[in-house]
Scaffold this motif. Structure first.
Motif, mmCIF file in Angstrom:
data_model
loop_
_atom_site.group_PDB
_atom_site.id
_atom_site.type_symbol
_atom_site.label_atom_id
_atom_site.label_comp_id
_atom_site.label_asym_id
_atom_site.label_seq_id
_atom_site.Cartn_x
_atom_site.Cartn_y
_atom_site.Cartn_z
ATOM 1 N N ASP A 1 39.018 33.369 42.351
ATOM 2 C CA ASP A 1 38.090 32.357 41.874
ATOM 3 C C ASP A 1 36.737 33.017 41.634
ATOM 4 O OD1 ASP A 1 40.051 30.419 42.226
ATOM 5 O OD2 ASP A 1 38.687 29.004 43.197
ATOM 6 N N THR A 2 36.072 32.626 40.562
ATOM 7 C CA THR A 2 34.751 33.183 40.284
ATOM 8 C C THR A 2 33.704 32.074 40.281
ATOM 9 O OG1 THR A 2 34.956 33.004 37.872
ATOM 10 C CG2 THR A 2 35.743 35.041 38.901
ATOM 11 N N VAL B 1 34.823 37.783 49.855
ATOM 12 C CA VAL B 1 33.905 37.500 48.761
ATOM 13 C C VAL B 1 33.289 38.817 48.289
ATOM 14 C CG1 VAL B 1 31.834 36.269 48.021
ATOM 15 C CG2 VAL B 1 33.365 35.236 49.725
ATOM 16 N N VAL B 2 33.322 39.057 46.986
ATOM 17 C CA VAL B 2 32.657 40.207 46.388
ATOM 18 C C VAL B 2 31.424 39.691 45.649
ATOM 19 C CG1 VAL B 2 32.862 42.182 44.849
ATOM 20 C CG2 VAL B 2 34.863 41.388 46.124
ATOM 21 N N LEU B 3 30.280 40.293 45.928
ATOM 22 C CA LEU B 3 29.026 39.899 45.308
ATOM 23 C C LEU B 3 28.699 40.839 44.155
ATOM 24 C CD1 LEU B 3 26.822 39.236 48.480
ATOM 25 C CD2 LEU B 3 28.220 37.608 47.197
ATOM 26 N N VAL B 4 28.320 40.268 43.016
ATOM 27 C CA VAL B 4 27.944 41.046 41.834
ATOM 28 C C VAL B 4 26.591 40.534 41.369
ATOM 29 C CG1 VAL B 4 28.549 41.730 39.488
ATOM 30 C CG2 VAL B 4 30.363 41.296 41.173
ATOM 31 N N GLY B 5 25.614 41.433 41.198
ATOM 32 C CA GLY B 5 24.300 40.997 40.768
ATOM 33 C C GLY B 5 23.631 42.014 39.868
ATOM 34 N N HIS C 1 34.374 38.674 31.428
ATOM 35 C CA HIS C 1 35.169 39.892 31.251
ATOM 36 C C HIS C 1 36.015 40.158 32.497
ATOM 37 C CE1 HIS C 1 36.004 44.032 29.809
ATOM 38 N NE2 HIS C 1 36.030 44.291 31.095
ATOM 39 N N VAL C 2 35.400 40.077 33.662
ATOM 40 C CA VAL C 2 36.132 40.345 34.899
ATOM 41 C C VAL C 2 37.254 39.326 35.081
ATOM 42 C CG1 VAL C 2 35.951 40.374 37.413
ATOM 43 C CG2 VAL C 2 34.207 41.510 36.027
ATOM 44 N N ARG C 3 36.942 38.065 34.870
ATOM 45 C CA ARG C 3 37.962 37.009 35.053
ATOM 46 C C ARG C 3 39.134 37.235 34.111
ATOM 47 N NH1 ARG C 3 37.297 32.085 32.587
ATOM 48 N NH2 ARG C 3 35.029 32.379 32.609
ATOM 49 N N ARG C 4 38.854 37.610 32.879
ATOM 50 C CA ARG C 4 39.920 37.847 31.913
ATOM 51 C C ARG C 4 40.779 39.045 32.320
ATOM 52 N NH1 ARG C 4 36.907 38.628 27.896
ATOM 53 N NH2 ARG C 4 36.966 40.901 27.868
ATOM 54 N N ALA D 1 43.446 30.528 45.383
ATOM 55 C CA ALA D 1 42.501 31.641 45.521
ATOM 56 C C ALA D 1 42.799 32.475 46.751
ATOM 57 C CB ALA D 1 41.074 31.105 45.581
ATOM 58 N N ARG D 2 42.874 33.771 46.553
ATOM 59 C CA ARG D 2 42.996 34.724 47.652
ATOM 60 C C ARG D 2 41.708 35.492 47.863
ATOM 61 N NH1 ARG D 2 47.220 38.335 45.252
ATOM 62 N NH2 ARG D 2 46.723 39.618 47.066
ATOM 63 N N ALA D 3 40.783 35.401 46.907
ATOM 64 C CA ALA D 3 39.494 36.080 46.990
ATOM 65 C C ALA D 3 38.539 35.381 46.036
ATOM 66 C CB ALA D 3 39.618 37.562 46.643
ATOM 67 N N VAL D 4 37.251 35.666 46.207
ATOM 68 C CA VAL D 4 36.205 35.051 45.405
ATOM 69 C C VAL D 4 35.237 36.136 44.956
ATOM 70 C CG1 VAL D 4 34.176 33.533 45.501
ATOM 71 C CG2 VAL D 4 36.352 32.779 46.497
ATOM 72 N N ALA D 5 34.741 36.016 43.730
ATOM 73 C CA ALA D 5 33.643 36.860 43.249
ATOM 74 C C ALA D 5 32.481 35.951 42.870
ATOM 75 C CB ALA D 5 34.074 37.700 42.053
#
Length: 237
Positions: free
Chosen positions: A63-64, A102-106, A52-55, A18-22
């Protein structure tokens, strides 16, 4: 009264380190101390966004995590969803270290929670979908931070005027914020491809995998109110 269950994280690991996380946070309700239902529409919607984002991101090292709240409600000053987002960020830092963005999605209540957490350590960007941002919601912590909002103009559950007022106050407080609108309501079902595509692109940029897409960058740089009520380009993939 039955004690609330602990929050939980559904983790999907990238096929490479992992280089980033959502972190994806679903909606809820104003008041409830009951745990979210396993088949709650708010949870199913956010799981669809995460998948959808992971795909689309593919093997780039993202990593999600999908957050499962202790309780379904915000519950006034308890701000339970926000507390759970902070807990999730602690878990992510423990697993990945402090240097991984880390990117936050809500969505809805989850949008309120991720915006409230937008100034937390390690958060690179926030994407809030139809966020429930009642009058007086804090904005000062977003100074210098990036947030992208998307709201349906016909939303009857959480009126789009709430996020418009919030975005203006956040911009005045020094946030780097853009707000887009699209035809449709609260569920993100109508034009789901458009909702999913914006989340993907905000995640890619926040993770450092791609530059900000042109319309997002233009809205972030535009003065208020021009950058805070942009009709999303439906031609984008």
């Amino acid at each position: 009264m039955t004690a609330a269950a602990a929050p939980a994280l559904e983790h999907a690991a990238a096929p490479v380190p992992a280089r980033a996380v959502a972190l994806f946070c679903h909606g809820g309700t104003v008041e409830s101390v009951q745990p979210p239902r396993e088949r709650a529409l708010s949870l199913l919607r956010m799981r669809a966004v995460e998948e959808h984002v992971r795909r689309d991101v593919g093997p780039r090292g993202l990593d999600t995590y999908l957050l499962r709240y202790r309780v379904a409600g915000w519950n006034g000053l308890a701000a339970d969803a926000f507390a759970d987002v902070r807990w999730a960020l602690e878990q992510i830092r423990d697993r990945h270290g402090d240097g991984v963005p880390v990117v936050l999605v809500g969505h809805s209540m989850g949008g309120r929670a991720v915006l409230r957490a937008g100034g937390e350590p390690g958060v690179a960007a926030v994407c809030a979908l139809a966020p429930w941002t009642p009058p007086g919601e804090p904005v000062g912590h977003l100074r210098g931070h990036t947030a992208v909002l998307l709201h349906g103009r016909g939303d009857r559950w959480v009126p789009a005027s709430l996020s418009a007022e919030y975005a203006v106050r956040a911009r005045r407080a020094g946030a780097r914020i853009a707000r887009f609108t699209v035809a449709g309501g609260h569920s993100m079902v109508r034009r789901s491809r458009v909702w999913h595509g914006l989340v993907r692109d905000v995640v890619l940029a926040g993770a450092g995998f791609a530059p900000e897409r042109p319309d997002v960058r233009a809205a972030l740089d535009a003065p208020a109110p021009e950058g805070l009520a942009v009709a999303l380009d439906l031609r984008r993939p």
